[in-house]
Design a protein around this motif. Structure first.
Motif, PDB file in Angstrom:
ATOM      1  N   ASP A  49       0.834  -1.204   0.000  1.00  0.00           N
ATOM      2  CA  ASP A  49       0.000   0.000   0.000  1.00  0.00           C
ATOM      3  C   ASP A  49       0.868   1.254   0.000  1.00  0.00           C
ATOM      4  OD1 ASP A  49      -2.781   1.258   0.496  1.00  0.00           O
ATOM      5  OD2 ASP A  49      -1.568   2.107   2.105  1.00  0.00           O
ATOM      6  N   PHE A  50       1.931   1.261   0.799  1.00  0.00           N
ATOM      7  CA  PHE A  50       2.854   2.396   0.859  1.00  0.00           C
ATOM      8  C   PHE A  50       3.527   2.599  -0.500  1.00  0.00           C
ATOM      9  CE2 PHE A  50       7.006   4.251   2.294  1.00  0.00           C
ATOM     10  CZ  PHE A  50       6.508   5.406   2.883  1.00  0.00           C
ATOM     11  N   ARG A  53       0.957   4.093  -2.915  1.00  0.00           N
ATOM     12  CA  ARG A  53       0.692   5.506  -2.595  1.00  0.00           C
ATOM     13  C   ARG A  53       1.862   6.390  -3.011  1.00  0.00           C
ATOM     14  NH1 ARG A  53       0.019   6.775   2.817  1.00  0.00           N
ATOM     15  NH2 ARG A  53       0.842   4.789   3.604  1.00  0.00           N
ATOM     16  N   GLU A 196      -6.851   3.588   7.432  1.00  0.00           N
ATOM     17  CA  GLU A 196      -6.495   5.011   7.397  1.00  0.00           C
ATOM     18  C   GLU A 196      -5.617   5.418   8.571  1.00  0.00           C
ATOM     19  OE1 GLU A 196      -6.839   7.068   4.925  1.00  0.00           O
ATOM     20  OE2 GLU A 196      -7.781   5.462   3.787  1.00  0.00           O
ATOM     21  N   ARG A 199      -2.185   4.509   7.486  1.00  0.00           N
ATOM     22  CA  ARG A 199      -1.758   5.414   6.422  1.00  0.00           C
ATOM     23  C   ARG A 199      -1.370   6.781   6.968  1.00  0.00           C
ATOM     24  NH1 ARG A 199      -5.563   4.996   1.036  1.00  0.00           N
ATOM     25  NH2 ARG A 199      -4.686   3.045   0.217  1.00  0.00           N
TER      26      ARG A 199
END
Length: 476
Positions: A49-50, A53, A196, A199
């Protein structure tokens, strides 16, 4: 036309391959989605995910440089050569530019891609970027890779004094091309979104990473040596996710350190020199990865330690993973990992030694679990750290050394602030009981009893290592 193939180098500042491509002529960019390969490498959902992003942030930077970003899929790297060949044929690419990577699978992938591209007359240029020195550039007098960090460090510092690496500026924008960028992925098969709250802990983009580096250098670097082992303090940089994904380069980190220490590598402020040593440990383990490929294949660096009689103890392994061993510092550290995708470096050593020695569970179980959870999961650093703690690696802790989790807690979290944050069930305990809750306190706090007796587990570990065949006995 030139192609820059981005991997773990998601930045435009100080990016060697990107700069080289743009110097050669009109350039387009590529990122390969390889979810099956990432799963095979145990990349954590938080890390993927990182990465995605940061890919979004990179796309915005490339747009300013007028470099189109194309997205292709090679589920496994075995299909990467054909994917690259087709794309290079489509856009008449003269040369593909990459930044070197050093795992066994990464090296095999790049060799296969280079061979396939050569068949159609496309060049393949690999640049030194994620390290200060190319593996093989620093060798012992006998011509082998260094196995002892202090000797490696000395060689690094000698070279750095002679020729400090320079950071490349942001490239100039190229003339616009008549090629559109592809839509960017927000998820990939087999990986769930990070929540979230996680994140929010790890914002993305070069600007964020460079700002974090600058603030660390200004506010915390000079007292790094005193505060880096205190998990309740903001004493570490927490830049590792940005280094792993290549949003920051090691050169940028080194320059920030030198700027705050009058250009000195190993004198002056002890906080700065200690942090430079940590950058060099990272370098050291990458060189080990390249020089001794067996560590990429789940093998012990010290072959004779393959004979350690590791225990099959799934209940104890699960208790360790879930943070319910009955040892507060261990459990707090594991819960930090579960919640944030990150763990304080001192605690990584403590929990690794607890698993591999007190529980006598194969270090590879821990290595794999960390990779599946860490947002900064890096094969070289993770493997190096685990093998150091388990006394199976190069320049590792002596086999007879075990960290006592209670005394480690008393020393590095004396007020119990870190423990109370991650184990709220213990927050009413005083600083005496918090490190080793009494049976009464455990009942009142609904906290589990220890899953092992520390003295007995220490004796068991020492016996297991003492009875190993000697190093060099021919075990492989």
């Amino acid at each position: 036309m030139q192609l820059i193939w981005f991997r773990n180098d998601l930045r435009v500042h100080d990016n060697t391959a990107l700069t080289a491509a743009l110097e050669q002529g009109p350039t387009i960019a590529l990122f390969l989605l390889s979810p099956a390969q990432w799963q095979a490498h145990d990349d954590a959902p938080a890390k993927v995910d990182f990465r995605l992003r940061n890919l979004q942030a990179l796309a915005a930077e490339l747009q300013q440089l007028k470099v189109p970003l194309l997205i292709r899929t090679a589920d496994h790297w075995a299909s990467a050569p054909e994917v690259l060949a087709q794309l290079c044929g489509q856009f008449r690419i003269k040369q593909v530019h990459v930044n070197e990577e050093y795992g066994v699978d990464e090296a095999a992938r790049d060799e296969a891609v280079a061979r396939r591209l050569a068949e159609q007359g496309t060049g393949f240029r690999a640049c030194l970027d994620q390290l200060l020195f190319r593996p093989g550039a620093l060798l012992t007098r006998s011509g082998s890779y260094f196995k002892v960090f202090s000797q490696f460090r000395k060689a690094c510092l000698q070279q750095l004094r002679l020729a400090p690496p320079r950071c490349l500026p942001r490239p100039q924008s190229q003339p616009a091309l008549t090629i559109d960028s592809d839509p960017l992925p927000t998820s990939v098969a087999g990986y769930a979104f990070a929540d979230e709250s996680l994140r929010a802990l790890w914002p993305v983009g070069e600007a964020v990473a460079r700002q974090r580096l600058e603030l660390f250098a200004e506010d915390h670097l000079h007292d790094y040596a005193e505060r880096r082992d205190l998990p309740a303090e903001p004493g570490t940089s927490q830049l590792s996710p940005y280094l792993t994904t290549g949003v920051l380069s090691p050169r940028q980190c080194l320059h920030a350190a030198l700027m705050s220490n009058q250009g000195e590598f190993d004198s002056g402020n002890v906080g700065v020199t200690t942090w430079v040593d940590e950058l060099l440990w990272r370098e050291f383990y990458k060189h080990i990865l390249a020089g001794y490929p067996r560590v990429s294949r789940h093998r012990a660096f010290r072959p004779h330690t393959e004979a350690v009689p590791w225990r099959d103890a799934p209940d104890e392994l699960m208790a360790w993973q879930q943070g319910r061993t009955g040892f507060p510092l261990i459990d707090a550290a594991m819960r930090q990992l579960l919640a944030t995708g990150w763990m304080h470096n001192r605690l990584r050593m403590v929990v690794a030694m607890f698993l591999s020695k007190n529980l006598l569970i194969d270090w590879r179980e821990g290595e794999r679990y960390f990779m599946r959870r860490l947002i900064d999961g890096d094969l070289a650093a993770n493997n190096g750290g685990w093998q150091w703690s388990a006394s199976t690696g190069t320049d590792a802790v002596p086999w007879f050394r075990l960290f006592n989790p209670i005394t480690q807690s008393q020393r590095f979290d004396p007020q119990g602030r870190f423990i109370k944050y991650w184990l709220p069930e213990l927050r009413e305990l005083d600083r005496r009981d918090i490190h080793d809750p009494s049976p009464f306190s455990r009942t009142m706090c609904d906290y589990p009893a220890p899953i092992i007796d520390l003295a007995d587990s220490r004796a068991r570990a020492l016996a297991a290592f003492r009875n190993l065949p000697p190093a060099g006995s021919g075990l492989n």
